[in-house]
Design a protein around this motif. Sequence first.
Motif, PDB file in Angstrom:
ATOM      1  N   ALA A 253     -17.017 -50.069 -34.222  1.00 49.67           N
ATOM      2  CA  ALA A 253     -16.226 -50.640 -33.133  1.00 49.67           C
ATOM      3  C   ALA A 253     -14.947 -51.271 -33.669  1.00 49.67           C
ATOM      4  N   SER A 254     -15.047 -51.943 -34.807  1.00 50.74           N
ATOM      5  CA  SER A 254     -13.856 -52.543 -35.415  1.00 50.74           C
ATOM      6  C   SER A 254     -12.884 -51.460 -35.870  1.00 50.74           C
ATOM      7  N   ALA A 255     -13.418 -50.380 -36.451  1.00 50.34           N
ATOM      8  CA  ALA A 255     -12.550 -49.301 -36.925  1.00 50.34           C
ATOM      9  C   ALA A 255     -11.864 -48.580 -35.768  1.00 50.34           C
ATOM     10  N   LEU A 256     -12.557 -48.489 -34.612  1.00 52.23           N
ATOM     11  CA  LEU A 256     -11.970 -47.861 -33.433  1.00 52.23           C
ATOM     12  C   LEU A 256     -11.106 -48.829 -32.637  1.00 52.23           C
ATOM     13  N   ASP A 257     -11.128 -50.095 -33.040  1.00 50.46           N
ATOM     14  CA  ASP A 257     -10.339 -51.140 -32.380  1.00 50.46           C
ATOM     15  C   ASP A 257     -10.688 -51.246 -30.894  1.00 50.46           C
ATOM     16  N   PRO A 278     -15.669 -48.002 -25.464  1.00 54.17           N
ATOM     17  CA  PRO A 278     -14.328 -47.848 -24.892  1.00 54.17           C
ATOM     18  C   PRO A 278     -13.340 -47.469 -25.988  1.00 54.17           C
ATOM     19  N   CYS A 279     -12.684 -46.338 -25.845  1.00 51.47           N
ATOM     20  CA  CYS A 279     -11.792 -45.846 -26.899  1.00 51.47           C
ATOM     21  C   CYS A 279     -10.934 -44.721 -26.333  1.00 51.47           C
ATOM     22  N   SER A 280      -9.641 -44.721 -26.630  1.00 44.19           N
ATOM     23  CA  SER A 280      -8.728 -43.707 -26.089  1.00 44.19           C
ATOM     24  C   SER A 280      -8.359 -42.636 -27.098  1.00 44.19           C
ATOM     25  N   ALA A 281      -8.603 -42.873 -28.384  1.00 44.49           N
ATOM     26  CA  ALA A 281      -8.246 -41.888 -29.404  1.00 44.49           C
ATOM     27  C   ALA A 281      -9.100 -42.106 -30.647  1.00 44.49           C
ATOM     28  N   VAL A 282      -9.422 -41.018 -31.349  1.00 46.07           N
ATOM     29  CA  VAL A 282     -10.226 -41.088 -32.574  1.00 46.07           C
ATOM     30  C   VAL A 282      -9.524 -40.310 -33.678  1.00 46.07           C
ATOM     31  N   ASP A 283      -9.167 -41.002 -34.732  1.00 48.12           N
ATOM     32  CA  ASP A 283      -8.664 -40.359 -35.946  1.00 48.12           C
ATOM     33  C   ASP A 283      -9.779 -40.461 -36.977  1.00 48.12           C
ATOM     34  N   PRO A 284     -10.556 -39.392 -37.157  1.00 45.03           N
ATOM     35  CA  PRO A 284     -11.757 -39.490 -38.000  1.00 45.03           C
ATOM     36  C   PRO A 284     -11.480 -39.916 -39.431  1.00 45.03           C
ATOM     37  N   VAL A 285     -10.353 -39.507 -39.987  1.00 45.31           N
ATOM     38  CA  VAL A 285     -10.047 -39.860 -41.372  1.00 45.31           C
ATOM     39  C   VAL A 285      -9.791 -41.360 -41.498  1.00 45.31           C
ATOM     40  N   SER A 286      -8.946 -41.898 -40.623  1.00 48.19           N
ATOM     41  CA  SER A 286      -8.647 -43.332 -40.710  1.00 48.19           C
ATOM     42  C   SER A 286      -9.853 -44.175 -40.331  1.00 48.19           C
ATOM     43  N   VAL A 287     -10.664 -43.693 -39.392  1.00 41.79           N
ATOM     44  CA  VAL A 287     -11.882 -44.427 -39.007  1.00 41.79           C
ATOM     45  C   VAL A 287     -12.852 -44.479 -40.174  1.00 41.79           C
ATOM     46  N   ALA A 288     -13.041 -43.348 -40.841  1.00 40.80           N
ATOM     47  CA  ALA A 288     -13.943 -43.317 -42.000  1.00 40.80           C
ATOM     48  C   ALA A 288     -13.440 -44.238 -43.101  1.00 40.80           C
ATOM     49  N   ASP A 289     -12.131 -44.246 -43.331  1.00 38.29           N
ATOM     50  CA  ASP A 289     -11.564 -45.128 -44.353  1.00 38.29           C
ATOM     51  C   ASP A 289     -11.769 -46.594 -43.984  1.00 38.29           C
ATOM     52  N   ARG A 335     -21.821 -35.993 -44.822  1.00 36.15           N
ATOM     53  CA  ARG A 335     -20.740 -36.944 -44.587  1.00 36.15           C
ATOM     54  C   ARG A 335     -21.260 -38.154 -43.821  1.00 36.15           C
ATOM     55  N   PRO A 336     -20.796 -39.356 -44.186  1.00 37.16           N
ATOM     56  CA  PRO A 336     -21.229 -40.533 -43.426  1.00 37.16           C
ATOM     57  C   PRO A 336     -20.703 -40.528 -42.002  1.00 37.16           C
ATOM     58  N   TRP A 340     -16.420 -34.530 -33.791  1.00 38.60           N
ATOM     59  CA  TRP A 340     -16.443 -33.208 -33.168  1.00 38.60           C
ATOM     60  C   TRP A 340     -15.110 -32.494 -33.368  1.00 38.60           C
ATOM     61  N   SER A 341     -14.019 -33.249 -33.381  1.00 35.38           N
ATOM     62  CA  SER A 341     -12.694 -32.654 -33.546  1.00 35.38           C
ATOM     63  C   SER A 341     -12.534 -31.980 -34.902  1.00 35.38           C
ATOM     64  N   GLN A 342     -13.399 -32.323 -35.873  1.00 32.71           N
ATOM     65  CA  GLN A 342     -13.312 -31.712 -37.200  1.00 32.71           C
ATOM     66  C   GLN A 342     -14.066 -30.388 -37.292  1.00 32.71           C
ATOM     67  N   LEU A 343     -14.821 -30.054 -36.261  1.00 34.02           N
ATOM     68  CA  LEU A 343     -15.651 -28.847 -36.328  1.00 34.02           C
ATOM     69  C   LEU A 343     -14.856 -27.574 -36.117  1.00 34.02           C
ATOM     70  N   GLY A 344     -13.771 -27.644 -35.361  1.00 34.01           N
ATOM     71  CA  GLY A 344     -13.014 -26.445 -35.068  1.00 34.01           C
ATOM     72  C   GLY A 344     -13.895 -25.422 -34.367  1.00 34.01           C
ATOM     73  N   PRO A 345     -13.770 -24.149 -34.715  1.00 32.45           N
ATOM     74  CA  PRO A 345     -14.581 -23.108 -34.066  1.00 32.45           C
ATOM     75  C   PRO A 345     -16.078 -23.257 -34.317  1.00 32.45           C
ATOM     76  N   LEU A 346     -16.462 -24.049 -35.319  1.00 35.49           N
ATOM     77  CA  LEU A 346     -17.895 -24.234 -35.590  1.00 35.49           C
ATOM     78  C   LEU A 346     -18.607 -24.903 -34.421  1.00 35.49           C
ATOM     79  N   ALA A 347     -17.854 -25.607 -33.606  1.00 38.13           N
ATOM     80  CA  ALA A 347     -18.470 -26.263 -32.456  1.00 38.13           C
ATOM     81  C   ALA A 347     -19.097 -25.245 -31.512  1.00 38.13           C
ATOM     82  N   LEU A 348     -18.603 -24.006 -31.536  1.00 32.75           N
ATOM     83  CA  LEU A 348     -19.111 -22.972 -30.645  1.00 32.75           C
ATOM     84  C   LEU A 348     -20.389 -22.327 -31.157  1.00 32.75           C
TER      85      LEU A 348
END
Length: 450
Positions: A253-257, A278-289, A335-336, A340-348
């Motif tokens: 929650a803190s990482a997603l602000d 509650p969150c409007s955008a997710v940047d997985p790299v910055s969130v993980a960091d 990965r910790p 979903w946005s990192q899956l690309g076509p694998l999501a299908l």
Amino acid sequence: MPESRVPEAVTVGGETRTAPGAPRPSTTSAGPFVTTATLQRAASSVLQDVDGLAESVILAITAPLPELVQDPRTAEVFRSTVLDNVVTALRALSTHRETEEFTAPPVALEFARRLAQQGVPITTMLRGYRLGQAAFQQRIIARIAAQDVAASEVADAAMALSSFAFSFIDRVSEQAVTAYLMERDTWMRHRNAVRLARVQALLDGRNSDPGELEAVTGFPSALPMVGVVVWCGRETGESDRLGVLERHLGRLASALDTGSRPALSVAPDDSTLWTWMPCSAVDPVSVADAMGEAPGGVRTTVGEPGTGLDGFRLSHRQARQAQTIALAADPAHARPLLAWSQLGPLALVGAEVGELRAWVQLVLGGLADDDEHCARMRETLWAYLSSGHSLNTAAAALHLHKNTIQYRIRKAEEARGRPLAEGRIDVEVALLACLLLGSTVLRPVVTPRV
């Protein structure tokens, strides 16, 4: 106070004896406690004004811990708890009742259960017991000091009081803690079961009322939200898995602000939480960091933000889909946090890992071998293709010379058995699968026996 020592009657384990010149009685923290005639007299006199002592103990506890008595009904139970404990302790001191016989008053167990239901931390309850013990001891010590006895007798009585108070509070608070934990477990399971049923009805489409969505989540349905799945394995231990996951969600929650806005969490089992934040955008790299290293065995997947019932359902499905991919990865590629946005076509195709494995090996040919040589070629090829076929960008990303990139690409084509231009999009998808899943989709390499 006279300076000469007056022989003291000492009671030990129910036996009373007078021993002029005998060493001072030692105190213990459990089992038969040691008391003195001076302490017994002080306790008996305070017992005559037990209501006054109870009031002073109540004030000593509630002044720094008002959260214990915010609810009027709980406050009434708290006052009865203090009075019952004080009376029990004074009677034990004045009659030398063994500490082994002590059980927490029923009202004290009821108080502990109420605190568990209200979510008051157990540490707050235990601090209340310590504050009460200190206030109780101070009043008794003042009454001891008022007696016309030798200083050594005051010291003996104070030591005996300290030992008794510790033993008494230790036994009573231990029983209160047990009642608290049992009630918290029962209460949380019941509350979670009710909330999980409401959430499941929304996810399954059995309830499509936007008002119910807002009632369950606690925030407006028009507010963007993101679905999260967080889980752990056996290495996390069995004692408090959900507690570990809840604390980890606090870091997310803190990482997603998300600020002070609450999140909705339900537990489908004892090692998994489904959450909406509650969150409007997710940047997985910055969130993980921002989250840093996860506790052992804890992993997280995140969907894309959405609004309303459709967003509530879709983001959750995306997080579950990412979890399927994450669980399929070999340990070296676990990965910790995976979005979903990192899956690309694998999501299908994420739900059919077996078919995906066969397809990856078909697309990549010999390049799908699970060894270091092919791994270097796949890494180089992915850097090249994902950079828009830029040799310079790939070389900079891998800290290699451009000629080395060209050489590895040529070797990768040889290993594959056909040019990259043939099914280039398939190659990119297959390389992404290798990047995320590792050995799960690769062809094992059997070392020949010598």
